[in-house]
Design a protein around this motif. Structure first.
Motif, PDB file in Angstrom:
ATOM      1  N   SER A 164       0.867  -1.569  -0.025  1.00  0.00           N
ATOM      2  CA  SER A 164       0.244   0.263  -0.299  1.00  0.00           C
ATOM      3  C   SER A 164       0.607   1.034   0.137  1.00  0.00           C
ATOM      4  O   SER A 164       1.956   1.107  -0.052  1.00  0.00           O
ATOM      5  CB  SER A 164      -0.798  -0.220   0.964  1.00  0.00           C
ATOM      6  OG  SER A 164      -0.512   0.183   2.750  1.00  0.00           O
ATOM      7  N   ASP A 165       0.429   2.217  -0.170  1.00  0.00           N
ATOM      8  CA  ASP A 165       0.762   3.457   0.193  1.00  0.00           C
ATOM      9  C   ASP A 165       0.833   4.088   1.452  1.00  0.00           C
ATOM     10  O   ASP A 165       0.781   5.635   1.116  1.00  0.00           O
ATOM     11  CB  ASP A 165       0.103   4.587  -1.260  1.00  0.00           C
ATOM     12  CG  ASP A 165       1.589   5.408  -1.223  1.00  0.00           C
ATOM     13  OD1 ASP A 165       2.403   6.065  -1.054  1.00  0.00           O
ATOM     14  OD2 ASP A 165       0.765   6.837  -2.018  1.00  0.00           O
ATOM     15  N   ALA A 166       0.278   3.716   2.216  1.00  0.00           N
ATOM     16  CA  ALA A 166       0.062   4.084   3.703  1.00  0.00           C
ATOM     17  C   ALA A 166       1.331   5.204   3.760  1.00  0.00           C
ATOM     18  O   ALA A 166       2.121   3.931   3.967  1.00  0.00           O
ATOM     19  CB  ALA A 166      -0.386   3.298   4.628  1.00  0.00           C
ATOM     20  N   PRO A 167       1.233   5.672   4.893  1.00  0.00           N
ATOM     21  CA  PRO A 167       2.101   6.176   6.111  1.00  0.00           C
ATOM     22  C   PRO A 167       2.700   5.296   6.564  1.00  0.00           C
ATOM     23  O   PRO A 167       2.265   4.283   6.615  1.00  0.00           O
ATOM     24  CB  PRO A 167       1.655   7.219   6.834  1.00  0.00           C
ATOM     25  CG  PRO A 167       0.679   7.706   5.931  1.00  0.00           C
ATOM     26  CD  PRO A 167       0.108   6.754   5.413  1.00  0.00           C
ATOM     27  N   ALA A 181      -1.762   8.694  15.344  1.00  0.00           N
ATOM     28  CA  ALA A 181      -2.327  10.325  14.732  1.00  0.00           C
ATOM     29  C   ALA A 181      -3.071  10.146  13.134  1.00  0.00           C
ATOM     30  O   ALA A 181      -3.716  10.440  12.861  1.00  0.00           O
ATOM     31  CB  ALA A 181      -1.001  11.110  14.512  1.00  0.00           C
ATOM     32  N   GLU A 182      -2.379   9.507  12.279  1.00  0.00           N
ATOM     33  CA  GLU A 182      -2.785   8.722  10.989  1.00  0.00           C
ATOM     34  C   GLU A 182      -3.881   8.211  10.764  1.00  0.00           C
ATOM     35  O   GLU A 182      -4.905   8.689  10.140  1.00  0.00           O
ATOM     36  CB  GLU A 182      -1.977   8.680  10.510  1.00  0.00           C
ATOM     37  CG  GLU A 182      -0.490   9.029   9.368  1.00  0.00           C
ATOM     38  CD  GLU A 182       0.553   8.892  10.302  1.00  0.00           C
ATOM     39  OE1 GLU A 182       1.097  10.426   9.635  1.00  0.00           O
ATOM     40  OE2 GLU A 182       0.783   8.637  11.433  1.00  0.00           O
ATOM     41  N   PRO A 201      -4.455  -1.325  -1.623  1.00  0.00           N
ATOM     42  CA  PRO A 201      -5.244   0.207  -1.423  1.00  0.00           C
ATOM     43  C   PRO A 201      -3.866   1.408  -1.809  1.00  0.00           C
ATOM     44  O   PRO A 201      -2.809   0.868  -2.001  1.00  0.00           O
ATOM     45  CB  PRO A 201      -5.114  -0.274   0.256  1.00  0.00           C
ATOM     46  CG  PRO A 201      -4.658  -1.104   0.480  1.00  0.00           C
ATOM     47  CD  PRO A 201      -3.915  -1.465  -1.237  1.00  0.00           C
ATOM     48  N   ASP A 202      -4.788   2.321  -1.776  1.00  0.00           N
ATOM     49  CA  ASP A 202      -3.836   3.410  -1.997  1.00  0.00           C
ATOM     50  C   ASP A 202      -4.174   4.658  -0.522  1.00  0.00           C
ATOM     51  O   ASP A 202      -5.341   5.810  -0.570  1.00  0.00           O
ATOM     52  CB  ASP A 202      -4.277   4.129  -3.667  1.00  0.00           C
ATOM     53  CG  ASP A 202      -3.114   5.366  -3.578  1.00  0.00           C
ATOM     54  OD1 ASP A 202      -2.737   5.447  -2.935  1.00  0.00           O
ATOM     55  OD2 ASP A 202      -3.740   5.868  -4.376  1.00  0.00           O
ATOM     56  N   TRP A 203      -3.534   4.660   0.618  1.00  0.00           N
ATOM     57  CA  TRP A 203      -4.039   5.143   1.293  1.00  0.00           C
ATOM     58  C   TRP A 203      -2.959   6.280   1.490  1.00  0.00           C
ATOM     59  O   TRP A 203      -2.392   6.393   1.383  1.00  0.00           O
ATOM     60  CB  TRP A 203      -3.661   4.754   2.905  1.00  0.00           C
ATOM     61  CG  TRP A 203      -4.466   3.057   2.675  1.00  0.00           C
ATOM     62  CD1 TRP A 203      -4.410   1.943   2.148  1.00  0.00           C
ATOM     63  CD2 TRP A 203      -5.703   3.150   3.414  1.00  0.00           C
ATOM     64  NE1 TRP A 203      -5.208   1.350   2.581  1.00  0.00           N
ATOM     65  CE2 TRP A 203      -5.846   1.549   3.264  1.00  0.00           C
ATOM     66  CE3 TRP A 203      -6.376   3.866   4.456  1.00  0.00           C
ATOM     67  CZ2 TRP A 203      -7.826   1.133   3.897  1.00  0.00           C
ATOM     68  CZ3 TRP A 203      -7.463   3.260   5.129  1.00  0.00           C
ATOM     69  CH2 TRP A 203      -7.616   1.897   5.096  1.00  0.00           C
ATOM     70  N   ARG A 204      -3.531   7.615   0.718  1.00  0.00           N
ATOM     71  CA  ARG A 204      -2.785   8.926   1.267  1.00  0.00           C
ATOM     72  C   ARG A 204      -3.836   9.801   1.994  1.00  0.00           C
ATOM     73  O   ARG A 204      -4.714   9.499   2.225  1.00  0.00           O
ATOM     74  CB  ARG A 204      -2.836   9.239  -0.210  1.00  0.00           C
ATOM     75  CG  ARG A 204      -2.311   8.476  -1.401  1.00  0.00           C
ATOM     76  CD  ARG A 204      -2.667   9.861  -2.323  1.00  0.00           C
ATOM     77  NE  ARG A 204      -2.298   8.831  -4.273  1.00  0.00           N
ATOM     78  CZ  ARG A 204      -0.925   8.040  -4.686  1.00  0.00           C
ATOM     79  NH1 ARG A 204       0.059   9.002  -3.732  1.00  0.00           N
ATOM     80  NH2 ARG A 204      -0.972   7.797  -5.005  1.00  0.00           N
TER      81      ARG A 204
END
Length: 212
Positions: free
Chosen positions: A41-44, A50-51, A209-212
């Motif tokens: 994924s693109d998650a932090p 906090a996210e 997923p694309d978690w931006r």
């Protein structure tokens, strides 16, 4: 006037699909910190509470309010333990089409939860919301995600070359980004004929997923 999905919950034999609430924040932060989620994924990274709080209190509600989709927290019906996420996004109300992205918590893999949750979402989308197309995209090397797509009746339509980003471990044990091809899958109402809600078991991470 912008079209929006209703604020609803969906129930299956084993799962409840509902809106996220603040009680989910610790479990969401833990789920998103899993190594396979980080990889696909693109998650932090690292993914902090906090996210998770920003996702639960701001991003997820805004997704529905602005009409671009809807986010479901997926939990076990009996225990209410957080199993994963189903996220409809990039919704086109004119053509009644949307994209689904989803993931499963590390402890819940191998139970068929991803198939069950996404199939329930598709049935609701087609039957109650009168949509005509559900699309998903899986990284070329993400075989678990491809198996879930196949199990719920999706048809592979082609490949978007180098259209996605994934992470892999570098020689020092850190994470580095790389590009990947994405396989495009689609599901139409007629594809669901004869499908049951209880999907076969899948292993591993079940999404791109694309978690931006």
């Amino acid at each position: 006037m912008t079209s929006t999905f209703p604020d609803i919950s969906i129930s299956t034999e084993r799962l409840s699909l509902r809106a996220y609430d603040e009680d989910d924040i610790p479990a969401l932060a833990e789920m998103m910190s899993d190594e396979m989620v980080t990889a696909w994924s693109d998650a932090p990274h690292p993914y902090t509470e906090a996210e998770a709080r920003a996702w639960v209190t701001t991003t997820a509600p805004a997704t529905r309010a602005e009409g671009s989709g809807i986010v479901f927290a997926v939990s076990e019906f009996l225990t209410q333990r957080l199993v994963g996420t189903v996220w409809l996004r990039n919704t086109d109300w004119a053509v009644r089409s949307t994209e689904v992205r989803y993931l499963t918590a590390h402890w819940a893999r191998g139970e068929g939860y991803a198939s069950e949750a996404v199939l329930a979402t598709a049935q609701w989308l087609f039957q109650d919301q009168k949509f005509e197309r559900l699309e998903m995209r899986t990284a070329a090397d993400n075989t678990a995600a491809q198996q879930v797509a196949q199990k719920i009746g999706c048809i592979s339509e082609g490949v978007l070359r180098r259209a996605g980003l994934v992470r892999c471990r570098d020689e020092n044990g850190g994470w580095t980004r790389g590009r990947t091809d994405l396989i495009v899958w689609s599901l139409l109402p007629e594809d669901l004929d004869g499908m049951s809600l209880r999907g076969a078991d899948e292993e591993g991470f079940a999404a791109y997923p694309d978690w931006r």
